[in-house]
Design a protein around this motif. Structure first.
Motif, PDB file in Angstrom:
ATOM      1  N   ARG A  65      36.588  47.758  38.896  1.00 50.90           N
ATOM      2  CA  ARG A  65      36.142  48.722  37.887  1.00 50.90           C
ATOM      3  C   ARG A  65      35.320  49.849  38.503  1.00 50.90           C
ATOM      4  NH1 ARG A  65      33.585  45.357  33.029  1.00 50.90           N
ATOM      5  NH2 ARG A  65      32.418  44.443  34.755  1.00 50.90           N
ATOM      6  N   GLU A  66      34.556  49.542  39.539  1.00 57.59           N
ATOM      7  CA  GLU A  66      33.771  50.582  40.204  1.00 57.59           C
ATOM      8  C   GLU A  66      34.677  51.627  40.835  1.00 57.59           C
ATOM      9  OE1 GLU A  66      30.355  50.986  43.708  1.00 57.59           O
ATOM     10  OE2 GLU A  66      31.049  49.013  43.044  1.00 57.59           O
ATOM     11  N   MET A  76      36.171  53.810  38.145  1.00 56.31           N
ATOM     12  CA  MET A  76      35.197  54.774  37.627  1.00 56.31           C
ATOM     13  C   MET A  76      35.092  55.980  38.546  1.00 56.31           C
ATOM     14  SD  MET A  76      32.098  52.587  35.907  1.00 56.31           S
ATOM     15  CE  MET A  76      31.617  54.004  34.930  1.00 56.31           C
ATOM     16  N   GLN A  89      30.393  49.902  33.296  1.00 53.42           N
ATOM     17  CA  GLN A  89      31.749  49.535  33.683  1.00 53.42           C
ATOM     18  C   GLN A  89      32.555  48.955  32.527  1.00 53.42           C
ATOM     19  OE1 GLN A  89      31.766  47.142  37.244  1.00 53.42           O
ATOM     20  NE2 GLN A  89      30.689  48.687  38.449  1.00 53.42           N
TER      21      GLN A  89
END
Length: 270
Positions: A198-199, A202, A213
């Protein structure tokens, strides 16, 4: 020139947001409550909306829902208080593309709005510097993946994404995607078979170095509902538990033409 509708019952906040947007070369209009916002959006369709969740008359969640009914691709940036995480997640689920938590930096808000407008193809006045915008996704290495570029389009099985026309067609039916959903799908199609946490998503799709997140989780769930035959048992956009998400390309049928050779050019349905 892009038009942004600012919906907030706090006159001071609205005045600051409108002033910063106009300084950035955007036409900004203010509505102080839900009914006024819906009327303004109908009278002068905006290119993007900055929406406070706490509104008199009709709350921000319902305003977002109604705007999405008639304008599914309208970029919506929510304004939320720090203690409203549940409402923020619900807002993302019903179609908001982004959010800023109060108190916020007006400059950060303008950059977020400019990012949404650029992705939607609207004119945003002075161009942001390269450091303010997320890098464009790079095409995947190797030539075996079904997702390919052909006349600017990306393909995967019955799915066709045309970045020029900003359209996605699945089995001959055009999908109604938000700006973020479109960019998230484009990212996965250009990185098939790769796992992204998810990082990383993003940074690559949202252009954020930090943030909540759960935004990614909600958008992946929404995207699955539109591109999967059975979202509860995804075959394309799969979860790699404890790691992140991966796009599994659809195998080409034996003897079928490659996406590149069957392309009809931008705007055509494959």
């Amino acid at each position: 020139m892009a038009r942004v509708l600012v919906i907030d019952d706090d006159a001071t906040v609205a005045q600051v947001v409108v002033a910063y947007l106009e300084r950035a070369g955007v036409v900004a209009e203010h509505a102080a409550d839900g009914p006024a916002a819906l009327a303004a959006a109908a009278a002068h369709p905006p290119d993007a909306v900055v929406l406070d969740l706490m509104l008199p008359g009709i709350d921000g969640l319902e305003v977002c829902r109604r705007l999405r009914t008639t304008r599914p691709d309208l970029p919506v940036l929510m304004l939320t208080a720090r203690g409203e995480e549940e409402d923020r997640v619900l807002g993302l689920q019903i179609g908001a593309d982004d959010y800023v938590v109060k108190p916020f930096s007006p400059r950060e808000l303008v950059l977020r709005v400019q990012s949404l407008l650029r992705r939607a193809g609207a004119a945003v006045g002075p161009a942001a510097s390269a450091s303010e915008a997320p890098a464009a996704p790079s095409p995947p290495a190797g030539g075996s993946a079904p997702a390919q570029r052909a006349a600017g389009a990306l393909y995967d099985g019955d799915l066709r994404l045309d970045p020029t026309a900003h359209r996605v067609v699945r089995s001959g039916t055009e999908l109604q995607l938000t700006v973020r959903e479109f960019e998230l799908l484009r990212w996965f199609l250009t990185h098939p078979g790769q796992v992204h946490d998810r990082e990383a998503l993003m940074r690559g799709v949202w252009g954020w170095e930090y943030g909540d997140q759960s935004t990614v989780t909600v958008h992946v769930r929404r995207l699955r509902e539109k591109v999967e035959a059975d979202p509860s048992r995804p075959k394309r956009l799969v979860t790699v538990f404890g790691v992140g998400y991966r796009w599994d390309p659809t195998p080409s049928a034996p003897g079928s033409p490659s996406p590149a050779s069957s392309a009809s050019g931008p705007g055509g349905d494959a």
